[in-house]
Design a protein around this motif. Structure first.
Motif, PDB file in Angstrom:
ATOM      1  N   TRP A   1     -14.646   9.333   3.473  1.00 26.41           N
ATOM      2  CA  TRP A   1     -13.394   9.488   2.726  1.00 26.41           C
ATOM      3  C   TRP A   1     -12.192   9.058   3.559  1.00 26.41           C
ATOM      4  O   TRP A   1     -11.237   8.457   3.064  1.00 26.41           O
ATOM      5  CB  TRP A   1     -13.274  10.944   2.286  1.00 26.41           C
ATOM      6  CG  TRP A   1     -11.964  11.326   1.670  1.00 26.41           C
ATOM      7  CD1 TRP A   1     -11.001  12.117   2.209  1.00 26.41           C
ATOM      8  CD2 TRP A   1     -11.481  10.933   0.377  1.00 26.41           C
ATOM      9  NE1 TRP A   1      -9.950  12.257   1.357  1.00 26.41           N
ATOM     10  CE2 TRP A   1     -10.211  11.533   0.202  1.00 26.41           C
ATOM     11  CE3 TRP A   1     -11.983  10.144  -0.644  1.00 26.41           C
ATOM     12  CZ2 TRP A   1      -9.447  11.365  -0.932  1.00 26.41           C
ATOM     13  CZ3 TRP A   1     -11.219   9.973  -1.789  1.00 26.41           C
ATOM     14  CH2 TRP A   1      -9.971  10.570  -1.929  1.00 26.41           C
ATOM     15  N   GLU A   2     -12.224   9.330   4.872  1.00 24.08           N
ATOM     16  CA  GLU A   2     -11.086   9.000   5.728  1.00 24.08           C
ATOM     17  C   GLU A   2     -10.943   7.506   5.969  1.00 24.08           C
ATOM     18  O   GLU A   2      -9.907   7.044   6.460  1.00 24.08           O
ATOM     19  CB  GLU A   2     -11.215   9.716   7.073  1.00 24.08           C
ATOM     20  CG  GLU A   2     -11.134  11.222   7.009  1.00 24.08           C
ATOM     21  CD  GLU A   2     -12.444  11.847   6.568  1.00 24.08           C
ATOM     22  OE1 GLU A   2     -13.444  11.102   6.432  1.00 24.08           O
ATOM     23  OE2 GLU A   2     -12.474  13.068   6.340  1.00 24.08           O
TER      24      GLU A   2
ATOM     25  N   TRP B   1     -10.661   5.161   3.776  1.00 27.25           N
ATOM     26  CA  TRP B   1      -9.797   4.515   2.806  1.00 27.25           C
ATOM     27  C   TRP B   1      -8.335   4.813   3.100  1.00 27.25           C
ATOM     28  O   TRP B   1      -7.990   5.894   3.574  1.00 27.25           O
ATOM     29  CB  TRP B   1     -10.164   4.987   1.399  1.00 27.25           C
ATOM     30  CG  TRP B   1     -11.601   4.744   1.078  1.00 27.25           C
ATOM     31  CD1 TRP B   1     -12.622   5.627   1.164  1.00 27.25           C
ATOM     32  CD2 TRP B   1     -12.168   3.499   0.661  1.00 27.25           C
ATOM     33  NE1 TRP B   1     -13.809   5.031   0.826  1.00 27.25           N
ATOM     34  CE2 TRP B   1     -13.558   3.707   0.507  1.00 27.25           C
ATOM     35  CE3 TRP B   1     -11.654   2.229   0.391  1.00 27.25           C
ATOM     36  CZ2 TRP B   1     -14.421   2.707   0.110  1.00 27.25           C
ATOM     37  CZ3 TRP B   1     -12.517   1.226  -0.009  1.00 27.25           C
ATOM     38  CH2 TRP B   1     -13.884   1.465  -0.149  1.00 27.25           C
TER      39      TRP B   1
ATOM     40  N   ARG C   1      -6.639   6.820  -1.484  1.00 28.11           N
ATOM     41  CA  ARG C   1      -7.070   8.208  -1.650  1.00 28.11           C
ATOM     42  C   ARG C   1      -6.166   8.961  -2.634  1.00 28.11           C
ATOM     43  O   ARG C   1      -6.618   9.838  -3.386  1.00 28.11           O
ATOM     44  CB  ARG C   1      -7.067   8.918  -0.294  1.00 28.11           C
ATOM     45  CG  ARG C   1      -8.210   8.501   0.615  1.00 28.11           C
ATOM     46  CD  ARG C   1      -8.165   9.232   1.922  1.00 28.11           C
ATOM     47  NE  ARG C   1      -7.074   8.745   2.758  1.00 28.11           N
ATOM     48  CZ  ARG C   1      -6.645   9.368   3.853  1.00 28.11           C
ATOM     49  NH1 ARG C   1      -7.207  10.505   4.218  1.00 28.11           N
ATOM     50  NH2 ARG C   1      -5.669   8.854   4.562  1.00 28.11           N
TER      51      ARG C   1
ATOM     52  N   GLU D   1      -7.508  10.921  -5.910  1.00 30.87           N
ATOM     53  CA  GLU D   1      -7.227  12.333  -6.157  1.00 30.87           C
ATOM     54  C   GLU D   1      -6.626  12.540  -7.552  1.00 30.87           C
ATOM     55  O   GLU D   1      -6.927  13.539  -8.238  1.00 30.87           O
ATOM     56  CB  GLU D   1      -6.276  12.857  -5.076  1.00 30.87           C
ATOM     57  CG  GLU D   1      -6.931  12.958  -3.698  1.00 30.87           C
ATOM     58  CD  GLU D   1      -5.910  13.233  -2.606  1.00 30.87           C
ATOM     59  OE1 GLU D   1      -4.695  13.191  -2.916  1.00 30.87           O
ATOM     60  OE2 GLU D   1      -6.324  13.460  -1.451  1.00 30.87           O
TER      61      GLU D   1
ATOM     62  N   ARG E   1     -15.412  10.067  -3.959  1.00 28.80           N
ATOM     63  CA  ARG E   1     -15.392   8.664  -3.537  1.00 28.80           C
ATOM     64  C   ARG E   1     -15.764   7.728  -4.683  1.00 28.80           C
ATOM     65  O   ARG E   1     -15.462   6.532  -4.642  1.00 28.80           O
ATOM     66  CB  ARG E   1     -16.347   8.461  -2.364  1.00 28.80           C
ATOM     67  CG  ARG E   1     -15.872   9.100  -1.068  1.00 28.80           C
ATOM     68  CD  ARG E   1     -16.902   8.989   0.011  1.00 28.80           C
ATOM     69  NE  ARG E   1     -18.105   9.759  -0.310  1.00 28.80           N
ATOM     70  CZ  ARG E   1     -19.201   9.770   0.452  1.00 28.80           C
ATOM     71  NH1 ARG E   1     -19.247   9.051   1.562  1.00 28.80           N
ATOM     72  NH2 ARG E   1     -20.249  10.505   0.105  1.00 28.80           N
TER      73      ARG E   1
ATOM     74  N   ILE F   1     -12.758   5.994  -6.192  1.00 27.66           N
ATOM     75  CA  ILE F   1     -11.959   5.081  -5.376  1.00 27.66           C
ATOM     76  C   ILE F   1     -11.680   3.810  -6.174  1.00 27.66           C
ATOM     77  O   ILE F   1     -12.591   3.193  -6.734  1.00 27.66           O
ATOM     78  CB  ILE F   1     -12.710   4.732  -4.073  1.00 27.66           C
ATOM     79  CG1 ILE F   1     -12.786   5.958  -3.160  1.00 27.66           C
ATOM     80  CG2 ILE F   1     -12.067   3.566  -3.356  1.00 27.66           C
ATOM     81  CD1 ILE F   1     -11.477   6.357  -2.548  1.00 27.66           C
TER      82      ILE F   1
END
Length: 734
Positions: A85-86, A88, A93, A97, A195, A198
Motif C-alpha cells: 500500500w505504501e 503508491w 491512495r 480511500e 489495493r 487503486i
C-alpha cells in the motif's frame, strides 16, 4: 490445547510451506466439520485439512492466506496486489480511500434494493452529499502544498519515472452508478482489499516504441542510442550527457536513422542504468562501493587489549628547532589505540618517517608502564599498558616486516593487515587523528590548514618545538581525552579501562629487558670466526660466540639477531637451545653507540663519496663521516636556507626517545641538543659537503616544503630512499 478454527471463504487460496521449503498452493472449496475441504492447484485430489493441521501450520509460520483465487487472478489485479500500500503515491491512495467509502456504502445498501444498479446510485448520492465539501478542502490543501514544493524544487527537480504515476488533482465529482459497479465487483470478488481500488493511471499512455525496432542484426535508432551511451557516456574520461547525445545524433544522421529527443535520451539512461551502475562505470568500482555500499558496524570487543589499532599520521603543525628557532617541518605521530576502552596505549612522535623504528618505539611505549612523575602540568596518570591479542593495521612495509612477525610470535599476539585503502576498518584511530588535529593543533601557531593557505604562512608563524608539541599531546591525552565521555562507549575511556581491567587483567611483558629484544629489528646472520657482521659493523663476545659456533651446525646456521634501530652499539643473539638472549657489543663503539640505522647509512654514504671508487670503508673513514655529518647538521640548523633541508637534519638528529619516560628503564641515552656556544662563531663546513649532506638526507615529510602538501604523504621505502640519496650525491659531485 484445542485449535481455534480459522475463517476462510470459498475461493480463497492457502499456501503451505513444507519441511523442504517448497510451497504448495491449495484452494478453499467449502467448510467441513472440523476443517476445510481444499483443492490442490497442481491437479492432485481434494482432501480435508483439519483445524488442528491448519492451526499448526499457521503457528509455525508455514501458512499464507490469499483472500482470492490467485490462480485465476487477472494480470492487472495481480500486479496491483504484488505491491504494498505504501508503494503508491499519496494522491493515488487518496482516490482509493474515497472509492473504499463508496463500495462500503454499496455493501450496506445492496440488500435494501431489488436491483443492484439502484443500490449503486443510492450509494453515490449518499456518499457525495456527505463528503463533497470535505474532499474539496483536502484537494485544495494538497494543491497548495504541491505548488509550494514545486516552486522550491523547480530548477533542480528531476522527473519521476516510477510505474506508479500520481493522479493529477481534479474537481470532486459524483461518480455514476456504472463507475461504482466497476469498483465494487472486483473489490468484492477478489478479497475486498483496498489495493483493488487503486486507480490504474500507471497503465495509461502509449507503451509502444515510437520508432521501428529491428530484432535482427540491422541497426536501428535504439541500438545506436545504446552504443552511444556505452561509448561516449559510460566510459572514462567522464563526459556529459549532452555530449553523448550529440554523438548519438551524428551516428543517426550518418546512417539516415531517426533520432529521439534529448529528454528521451536521458530517460533511456535513467531506466536502463541504476545510479550506482552509472557511477561505477564513470568513476570506478571502488568509488561506487564507498558511495553506495552499506557497511556493517562491528561488535566492539569485550576485553581490554583484545583488539588494538595502529597507524601513523603526519601532524598538521610545523615545529621549530629549540635553539635556533628555525622551522623544521611536520613530525610523524604513531598511535596505538585500544578498541574496547578507546584508551591510547602508546605513542611516538618524531621526524622519523613511518618505519619499523618508529613502530618499535610506539610498541615499547604501549607495552610498558609510563612514568609521568617528572613531568609538570599533568593532573592525571596514564595507567595503560600490556600486550594485546590482535593488532589491526594497514599494509605498510614495517607492518608486514619479518621483525614484527617474530615479535608477535615471541609475545603471543597476532597482526591483522587490513586490505589497502580501507580506512573505515580501523575507523577508531582514523577518527582519533582527526580529533587530535582539531583539538590540539588547529588553534596553534604554525598549523597547516587548507582554508588558511592563501593568507596564512604556517612556516613563518611556527613557534612550538618538538618537545612542546609532545607535551601538549601528552596533556591532551591524560587530562582531556581519557577524562572526557567518549560518544561511542558512553563513558570516560580511563573509567572503562579501570573497570574492564578489574574483570580481565592484562598480559604483561616478561621483563623490561624484553622491550628491545622482543620488539627490535630481527635479522638472521651467521657467526664468522671474528664475530657477527651487520651493516659493516662487527659484534663480538668471544666466550658466547665460541660456545655457539662449537655446536653442531653452528658454523653454517643462521642465528636470530635483534637490533635496536636507534642504537647500533650492541645487538642481541638468541641461543635457541637454552632459550636465552646474549648481548654482543660492537667492537667500534665510537661509530655505533647511540647511532641509529638512518644515521649509520648516512655515515657510510658520506664516507663512500669521499673515497676513490673501490676503496673499502674503514672505521676511521666512518668516524670522519660521523663528525662531518654532525658538523653539517649544526650548520643546517643555524644557516640553512630551506625548511625542507632543516627537516632532513632534524630526522638525522632524532635519537629514538620514547613519547614519555618508561618506569625504571631507559631505551636510549638522554637527548642531546646541538651544542650552543654564544662566544664562538657557528662551526663551518665546506659548502659542497653541506649541500651534499642536505641532498643525502631525505625530507621528513616526503615533500619539498611542509606547507606545499597539507595532505597525508605516502610512506617512503628506506632502501629506495638510500638509492635516491646516492644518485643525488653523485649529481652534486658532478
Amino acid at each position: 490445547m484445542a485449535a481455534i478454527p480459522l475463517k476462510f471463504q470459498s475461493g480463497d487460496a492457502l499456501a503451505f510451506r513444507n519441511a523442504t521449503g517448497a510451497t504448495e498452493l491449495w484452494g478453499v472449496v467449502e467448510r467441513k466439520r472440523g476443517g476445510y475441504l481444499l483443492r490442490s492447484f497442481n491437479g492432485s485430489d481434494q482432501r480435508t485439512w483439519s483445524d488442528d493441521e491448519i492451526d499448526s501450520a499457521y503457528g509455525a509460520r508455514r501458512l499464507i492466506h490469499y483472500p482470492c483465487n490467485v490462480q485465476g487472478l487477472p494480470k492487472s489485479i495481480a500486479d496491483v496486489l504484488e505491491k504494498t500500500w505504501e508503494y503508491w503515491p499519496e494522491e493515488v491512495r487518496r482516490h482509493a480511500e474515497r472509492r473504499a467509502v463508496y463500495v462500503a456504502k454499496v455493501d450496506a445498501l445492496i440488500d435494501a434494493y431489488p436491483v443492484r444498479m439502484e443500490a449503486y446510485a443510492a450509494a453515490a448520492e449518499a456518499v457525495y452529499t456527505a463528503h463533497c465539501e470535505e474532499w474539496k478542502a483536502e484537494d485544495t490543501e494538497l494543491a497548495i502544498r504541491r505548488a509550494a514544493e514545486d516552486a522550491v524544487l523547480r530548477r533542480r527537480r528531476k522527473p519521476q519515472h516510477s510505474d506508479a504515476q500520481p493522479v493529477s488533482t481534479s474537481p470532486v465529482r459524483k461518480p455514476s452508478p456504472y463507475t461504482i459497479r466497476s469498483w465494487y465487483i472486483p473489490w468484492s470478488q477478489y478479497g475486498r482489499d483496498i489495493r483493488l481500488l487503486i486507480p490504474h493511471c500507471h497503465l495509461r499512455g502509449n507503451r509502444q516504441a515510437r520508432y521501428c525496432r529491428r530484432w535482427d542484426d540491422a541497426p536501428d535508432t535504439y541500438k545506436v542510442m545504446a552504443a552511444a551511451v556505452e561509448d561516449c557516456y559510460m566510459r572514462m574520461p567522464r563526459k556529459r550527457r549532452n555530449y553523448a547525445y550529440s554523438k548519438y545524433k551524428e551516428l543517426c544522421e550518418d546512417r539516415k536513422l531517426p533520432y529521439v529527443s534529448f529528454r528521451s535520451f536521458r530517460l533511456f539512461i535513467d531506466r536502463n542504468y541504476t545510479e550506482r551502475a552509472e557511477f561505477e562505470r564513470r568513476y570506478g568500482r571502488r568509488a561506487a562501493y564507498l558511495k553506495y555500499g552499506v557497511f556493517e558496524r562491528t561488535t566492539p570487543p569485550e576485553r581490554p587489549l583484545e583488539e588494538v589499532e595502529v597507524d601513523h599520521c603526519l601532524i598538521d603543525l610545523i615545529v621549530v628547532h629549540p635553539l635556533t628557532g628555525r622551522p623544521l617541518g611536520r613530525p610523524w605521530l604513531t598511535v596505538i589505540l585500544d578498541r574496547a576502552t578507546r584508551v591510547i596505549l602508546g605513542a611516538h612522535l618524531s621526524f622519523e618517517v613511518p618505519s619499523y623504528a618508529s613502530l618499535q618505539r610506539a610498541l615499547a611505549h604501549a607495552f610498558w608502564k609510563k612514568d609521568l612523575s617528572g613531568i609538570n602540568g599533568l593532573e592525571h596518570d596514564w595507567p595503560c599498558h600490556g600486550i594485546p591479542e590482535w593488532v589491526f593495521c594497514d599494509k605498510g612495509k614495517e607492518l608486514r616486516s619479518k621483525s614484527l612477525r617474530l615479535t608477535e610470535t615471541m609475545l603471543n599476539f597476532a597482526v591483522v593487515n587490513l586490505p589497502r585503502k580501507t580506512p573505515w576498518l580501523k575507523g577508531a584511530i582514523e577518527r582519533l587523528f582527526g580529533t587530535i588535529g582539531v583539538q590540539v593543533f588547529s588553534h596553534e601557531e604554525g598549523a597547516i590548514l587548507s582554508r588558511t593557505m592563501d593568507f596564512y604562512d604556517p612556516i613563518a608563524r611556527a613557534r612550538l618545538t618538538l618537545a612542546e608539541v609532545s607535551q601538549k599531546i601528552l596533556k591532551w591525552i591524560v587530562d582531556e581525552y581519557h577524562e572526557t565521555v567518549h560518544p561511542t562507549i558512553k563513558c570516560r575511556p580511563i573509567e572503562k579501562w579501570r573497570h574492564l581491567t578489574e574483570l580481565y587483567p592484562v598480559r604483561p611483558v616478561p621483563d623490561f629487558d624484553h622491550i628491545i629484544r622482543m620488539t627490535g629489528e630481527a635479522i638472521e646472520q651467521s657467526i664468522s670466526n671474528v664475530g657477527v657482521h651487520y651493516k659493516g659493523l662487527l659484534y663480538s663476545d668471544r666466550k658466547v660466540l665460541e660456545e655457539l659456533r662449537a655446536r653442531r651446525g653452528g658454523l653454517k646456521k643462521k642465528w636470530i639477531i635483534r637490533v635496536d634501530p636507534y642504537d647500533y652499539g650492541e645487538v642481541w643473539i638468541l641461543d635457541d637451545h637454552v632459550g636465552r638472549w646474549y648481548v654482543l657489543p660492537c667492537t667500534d663503539q665510537t661509530i655505533s653507540r647511540n647511532v641509529s640505522r638512518y644515521q649509520h647509512e648516512v655515515h657510510k654514504l658520506i664516507a663512500k663519496h669521499n673515497l676513490p671508487p673501490g676503496t673499502p670503508i674503514t672505521v676511521k673513514h666512518l668516524e670522519k663521516a660521523k663528525a662531518l655529518a654532525e658538523e653539517t647538521v649544526q650548520v643546517l640548523f643555524e644557516n640553512g636556507a630551506a625548511t625542507a633541508t632543516a627537516a632532513k637534519a632534524a630526522r638525522y638528529a632524532a635519537n629514538g626517545q620514547p613519547f614519555t619516560p618508561l618506569l625504571n628503564g631507559a631505551i636510549t641515552a638522554d637527548p642531546q641538543l646541538p651544542p650552543q656556544d654564544t662566544d664562538s662563531s657557528p662551526p663551518s663546513a665546506p659548502d659542497l659537503k653541506t649541500a651534499a649532506l642536505a641532498d643525502a638526507l631525505p625530507p621528513a615529510d616526503g615533500t619539498s616544503t611542509p606547507a606545499s602538501s597539507p595532505g597525508r604523504p605516502e610512506r617512503q621505502n628506506f632502501d629506495d630512499d638510500i638509492e635516491r640519496m646516492v644518485e643525488q650525491w653523485a649529481n652534486e659531485m658532478k
